[in-house]
Design a protein around this motif. Structure first.
Motif, PDB file in Angstrom:
ATOM      1  N   GLU A  42       0.817  -1.198   0.000  1.00  0.00           N
ATOM      2  CA  GLU A  42       0.000   0.000   0.000  1.00  0.00           C
ATOM      3  C   GLU A  42       0.861   1.263   0.000  1.00  0.00           C
ATOM      4  OE1 GLU A  42      -3.553   1.811  -0.327  1.00  0.00           O
ATOM      5  OE2 GLU A  42      -3.575  -0.316   0.276  1.00  0.00           O
ATOM      6  N   GLY A  45       1.574   3.784  -2.961  1.00  0.00           N
ATOM      7  CA  GLY A  45       0.595   4.751  -3.442  1.00  0.00           C
ATOM      8  C   GLY A  45       1.046   6.199  -3.376  1.00  0.00           C
ATOM      9  N   THR A  64      -8.949  -1.183  -4.562  1.00  0.00           N
ATOM     10  CA  THR A  64      -8.373  -2.493  -4.264  1.00  0.00           C
ATOM     11  C   THR A  64      -8.923  -3.515  -5.247  1.00  0.00           C
ATOM     12  OG1 THR A  64     -10.115  -2.981  -2.646  1.00  0.00           O
ATOM     13  CG2 THR A  64      -8.069  -2.011  -1.804  1.00  0.00           C
ATOM     14  N   PRO A  69      -3.811  -3.484  -3.375  1.00  0.00           N
ATOM     15  CA  PRO A  69      -3.983  -2.095  -3.825  1.00  0.00           C
ATOM     16  C   PRO A  69      -3.824  -1.970  -5.334  1.00  0.00           C
ATOM     17  CG  PRO A  69      -1.876  -2.373  -2.706  1.00  0.00           C
ATOM     18  CD  PRO A  69      -2.638  -3.649  -2.499  1.00  0.00           C
TER      19      PRO A  69
END
Length: 345
Positions: A42, A45, A64, A69
């Motif tokens: 994650e 990101g 998701t 993710p």
């Protein structure tokens, strides 16, 4: 959101080989292609969002996929068809309120997935009244109410009166519910402060009914006539997918002698229920502050999408406005020049 290119990066990060893969994807992609990046971390990101800003490849979705993710970015700053290039509308001059998310229709391109079965998630009269009071103090020039279908609400008349007292108000509606108690609500509203923006997608039933349901075109036309008969200014708004559809609707509006200020023609945005349309991210959009029961969003076109959520805190409204402006200033450090107005009204 569908993608033209899928890139599974596994556990890679920018520190461990992700950047060469992104560059390779760009080299084999065309301007406007959507690239989906799926990974196991994650934390990628935030770095990916920064990379998108610096390189001018707007991030248009974060979600998701089977517990992993997933991010989607668009290759290049492609001008969206039908989107004006003007960008001089002051942030905070327009305020959008999603009064509710349930609707009597189930349009197949709705950017917030409204339908008869959608949870209401209403903003509520009390909050609207406070928003209207504080908006007037902040110098808001226009208020727009949308949904869902606002005329499903029992207290829509009071909501509209509160907003109209603060600023000229436009309510977006499918125009199909102007009967019974709702007709009574209309009669009590000030004609000089409220505009009814009614959705009509085509000059004939076929295209409109294809997206909105059989028989809806005829019922909407009846609603338009009822609103005009009560003395309301009516703005017609079409959502189209091609230049040909837009031109056909312009010709219809010309024949109907609809004034330029009472017509809106917009393209389908690839958000919500839409399976195709223009992919728009934060960097593409000049903010039009939008409030829902869940918080404050960047723009009404993505008022339930995490990438356009600015803050959960609505009040005080002055701080919510300041938070949006600060976010826009941060965008301006990298990509302010890319932002364009995407008219919903």
């Amino acid at each position: 959101m569908r993608a033209d290119v899928d890139l599974d990066i596994g556990r890679k990060t920018f520190a461990s080989g992700l950047l060469p893969e992104l560059i390779a994807v760009l080299r084999r992609s065309q301007p406007g292609d959507l690239v989906a990046v799926v990974g196991d971390k994650e934390s990628v990101g935030a770095e990916l969002e920064t990379w998108c800003r610096f390189t001018g490849n707007p991030l248009v979705e974060a979600s998701t996929d089977k517990g992993r993710p997933r991010w989607v970015f668009r290759c290049g700053a492609v001008a969206a068809p039908g989107v004006p290039v003007e960008d001089n509308r002051p942030v905070g001059s327009r305020l959008w309120l999603y009064t509710n998310f349930d609707c009597n229709l189930h349009c197949d391109y709705c950017c917030v997935r409204s339908s008869p079965s959608a949870p209401r998630r209403e903003l509520g009269l009390g909050r609207v009244q406070r928003i209207a009071r504080e908006a007037a103090e902040l110098g808001v020039k226009e208020i727009f109410l949308t949904g869902g279908e606002p005329f499903l609400l029992e207290d829509i008349g009071e909501i509209l009166l509160s907003c109209a007292a603060a600023a000229p108000t436009t309510v977006l509606t499918n125009g199909m519910l102007f009967m019974g108690r709702r007709a009574e609500s209309l009669r009590a509203l000030p004609r000089d402060r409220i505009v009814l923006q009614i959705s009509l997608d085509s000059a004939t039933p076929e295209l409109h009914d294809l997206h909105r349901g059989p028989g809806t075109w005829a019922r909407t036309r009846e609603g338009i006539q009822r609103a005009r008969a009560q003395g309301f200014r009516v703005r017609l708004a079409a959502t189209v997918s091609t230049d040909a559809e837009a031109e056909a609707f312009r010709q219809f509006l010309d024949e109907e002698q609809i004034a330029a200020e009472d017509r809106v023609i917009r393209r389908i945005a690839l958000r919500g229920a839409a399976s195709e349309g223009i992919a728009l991210g934060r960097a593409d959009l000049v903010p039009e502050i939008t409030i829902t029961a869940e918080g404050v969003y960047w723009h009404p076109v993505g008022a339930e999408d995490a990438d356009l959520l600015v803050t959960r805190d609505i009040f005080p409204l002055s701080e919510a406005f300041a938070t949006v402006r600060r976010a826009f200033d941060r965008e301006g450090e990298h990509a302010h020049k890319l932002a364009r107005i995407f008219n919903c009204a």
